[in-house]
Write a protein that holds these residues in place. Structure first.
Motif, PDB file in Angstrom:
ATOM      1  N   ASP A  60      -9.118   6.642 -21.490  1.00 13.78           N
ATOM      2  CA  ASP A  60      -9.571   7.568 -22.534  1.00 13.78           C
ATOM      3  C   ASP A  60     -10.115   6.779 -23.710  1.00 13.78           C
ATOM      4  O   ASP A  60      -9.418   6.550 -24.696  1.00 13.78           O
ATOM      5  N   ILE A  86     -13.243   8.690 -19.880  1.00 11.80           N
ATOM      6  CA  ILE A  86     -13.545   9.889 -20.670  1.00 11.80           C
ATOM      7  C   ILE A  86     -14.621   9.536 -21.684  1.00 11.80           C
ATOM      8  O   ILE A  86     -14.528   8.516 -22.388  1.00 11.80           O
ATOM      9  N   MET A 116     -12.271  19.923 -28.696  1.00  9.70           N
ATOM     10  CA  MET A 116     -10.950  19.273 -28.723  1.00  9.70           C
ATOM     11  C   MET A 116      -9.841  20.266 -29.062  1.00  9.70           C
ATOM     12  O   MET A 116     -10.097  21.414 -29.411  1.00  9.70           O
ATOM     13  N   PRO A 170      -5.638  18.856 -22.426  1.00 11.15           N
ATOM     14  CA  PRO A 170      -4.557  18.372 -23.281  1.00 11.15           C
ATOM     15  C   PRO A 170      -4.164  19.430 -24.325  1.00 11.15           C
ATOM     16  O   PRO A 170      -4.931  20.353 -24.599  1.00 11.15           O
ATOM     17  N   VAL A 192      -0.379  15.630 -20.602  1.00  9.22           N
ATOM     18  CA  VAL A 192       0.777  15.764 -21.498  1.00  9.22           C
ATOM     19  C   VAL A 192       1.296  14.388 -21.916  1.00  9.22           C
ATOM     20  O   VAL A 192       1.529  13.529 -21.060  1.00  9.22           O
ATOM     21  N   GLY A 193       1.468  14.223 -23.218  1.00  9.63           N
ATOM     22  CA  GLY A 193       1.942  12.962 -23.750  1.00  9.63           C
ATOM     23  C   GLY A 193       3.355  13.031 -24.280  1.00  9.63           C
ATOM     24  O   GLY A 193       4.329  12.842 -23.556  1.00  9.63           O
TER      25      GLY A 193
HETATM   26  O1  O7M Z   1       0.714  15.731 -25.448  1.00  5.92           O
HETATM   27  P1  O7M Z   1       0.265  14.985 -26.695  1.00  5.92           P
HETATM   28  O2  O7M Z   1      -0.174  15.888 -27.779  1.00  5.92           O
HETATM   29  O3  O7M Z   1       1.254  13.972 -27.137  1.00  5.92           O
HETATM   30  O4  O7M Z   1      -0.999  14.097 -26.258  1.00  5.92           O
HETATM   31  C1  O7M Z   1      -2.214  14.639 -25.904  1.00  5.92           C
HETATM   32  C2  O7M Z   1      -3.140  13.560 -25.412  1.00  5.92           C
HETATM   33  O5  O7M Z   1      -4.401  14.145 -25.119  1.00  5.92           O
HETATM   34  C3  O7M Z   1      -3.413  12.459 -26.416  1.00  5.92           C
HETATM   35  O6  O7M Z   1      -3.636  11.258 -25.686  1.00  5.92           O
HETATM   36  C4  O7M Z   1      -4.705  12.884 -27.083  1.00  5.92           C
HETATM   37  O7  O7M Z   1      -5.448  11.788 -27.547  1.00  5.92           O
HETATM   38  C5  O7M Z   1      -5.423  13.582 -25.935  1.00  5.92           C
HETATM   39  N1  O7M Z   1      -6.363  14.658 -26.307  1.00  5.92           N
HETATM   40  C6  O7M Z   1      -5.961  15.696 -27.100  1.00  5.92           C
HETATM   41  O8  O7M Z   1      -4.798  15.799 -27.484  1.00  5.92           O
HETATM   42  N2  O7M Z   1      -6.880  16.650 -27.459  1.00  5.92           N
HETATM   43  C7  O7M Z   1      -8.158  16.640 -27.045  1.00  5.92           C
HETATM   44  O9  O7M Z   1      -8.913  17.542 -27.374  1.00  5.92           O
HETATM   45  C8  O7M Z   1      -8.572  15.612 -26.201  1.00  5.92           C
HETATM   46  C9  O7M Z   1      -7.647  14.662 -25.798  1.00  5.92           C
HETATM   47  C10 O7M Z   1      -8.064  13.794 -24.760  1.00  5.92           C
HETATM   48  O10 O7M Z   1      -7.367  13.374 -23.882  1.00  5.92           O
HETATM   49  O11 O7M Z   1      -9.339  13.543 -24.722  1.00  5.92           O
HETATM   50  C11 O7M Z   1      -9.836  12.941 -23.613  1.00  5.92           C
END
Ligand code: O7M
Length: 217
Positions: A60, A86, A116, A170, A192-193
């Motif tokens: 990413d 990505i 986003m 996400p 999911v992070g």
């Molecule tokens: O579950 P989280 O919120 O801890 O993490 C979400 C992950 O998805 C984190 O790596 C973000 O950078 C990514 N992300 C978003 O949260 N929102 C977006 O619109 C896009 C991304 C993403 O992965 O873009 C490729």
């Protein structure tokens, strides 16, 4: 990317040992691991190949440049062992096409960010999200990134791209989205992070999400 569980881990930790330990624990529950700037800047590009033994790696880097630079970046990321990159869509069709052309030559995937998931995406990105989705379909990208925080937008984007492209989504958990709701709206995978890597038991947290989505995949 083969869909078995519908779950992609966003591994935004900054410690190599922790990254490996979490990947080992959740490997059986995820179809891919997404890594980006937090982990790669803190540990190095070799993290990609180190984690690729657990699951396919989605890099990413939200690549957003002119066509030639997009191509050069993707080339390096694939060379490091990533299965997918990505890219941002707002840079336009030629930048995207350069990335997709390279990925196809190497049998890799490109996912394009449309709108986003955070509140600030309403300032600018939402207005162009549908156009980006159409461009991603025209360019024959592998899929798009669309927000689990707004399942109704995922449903709209699904209508635009049809069934050829995947949606990876996400915003589940820490950002307020629901895994089953966004799968029902048309996403193929959730990303999911924090809800996984900050959980006391990451494997159990991942399993719970997989079980929640199972009947809707
Ligand atoms: O579950 P989280 O919120 O801890 O993490 C979400 C992950 O998805 C984190 O790596 C973000 O950078 C990514 N992300 C978003 O949260 N929102 C977006 O619109 C896009 C991304 C993403 O992965 O873009 C490729």
């Amino acid at each position: 990317m083969e869909r078995k569980t519908g779950l992609i881990l966003a591994l935004d930790v900054t410690d190599r040992m922790e990254a490996v330990a979490i990947s080992e624990k959740v490997a059986g529950y995820v179809d891919a691991i997404k890594i980006g700037y937090p982990l790669v800047l803190s540990t190095g590009m070799d993290m990609i190949s180190q984690l690729s033994k657990f699951a396919p790696i989605i890099a990413d880097f939200k690549v957003a440049d002119i066509p030639n630079t997009n191509r050069l970046i993707c080339e390096q990321v694939f060379k490091a062992g990533a299965d997918a990159v990505i890219v941002q869509g707002f840079t336009g069709h030629d930048s995207l096409e350069a990335a997709v052309k390279l990925a196809k030559e190497q049998e890799k995937d490109i996912y394009v960010v449309t709108e986003m998931s955070h509140p600030g995406a309403l300032d600018f990105m939402q207005q162009v999200g549908e156009g980006i989705a159409k461009m991603a379909a025209d360019a024959k990208a592998s899929g798009v990134v669309a927000p689990a925080t707004r399942p109704e937008r995922v449903a709209e984007i699904r209508k635009i791209i049809g069934n050829e492209l995947s949606i990876i989504s996400p915003g589940v958990g820490a950002q307020g989205g629901s895994a089953s709701d966004v799968i029902k709206a048309g996403a193929n995978w959730v990303i999911v992070g924090r809800s996984i890597y900050q959980a006391e038991d990451p494997a159990m947290a991942a399993k719970k999400l997989v079980d929640e989505m199972k009947e809707f995949l």
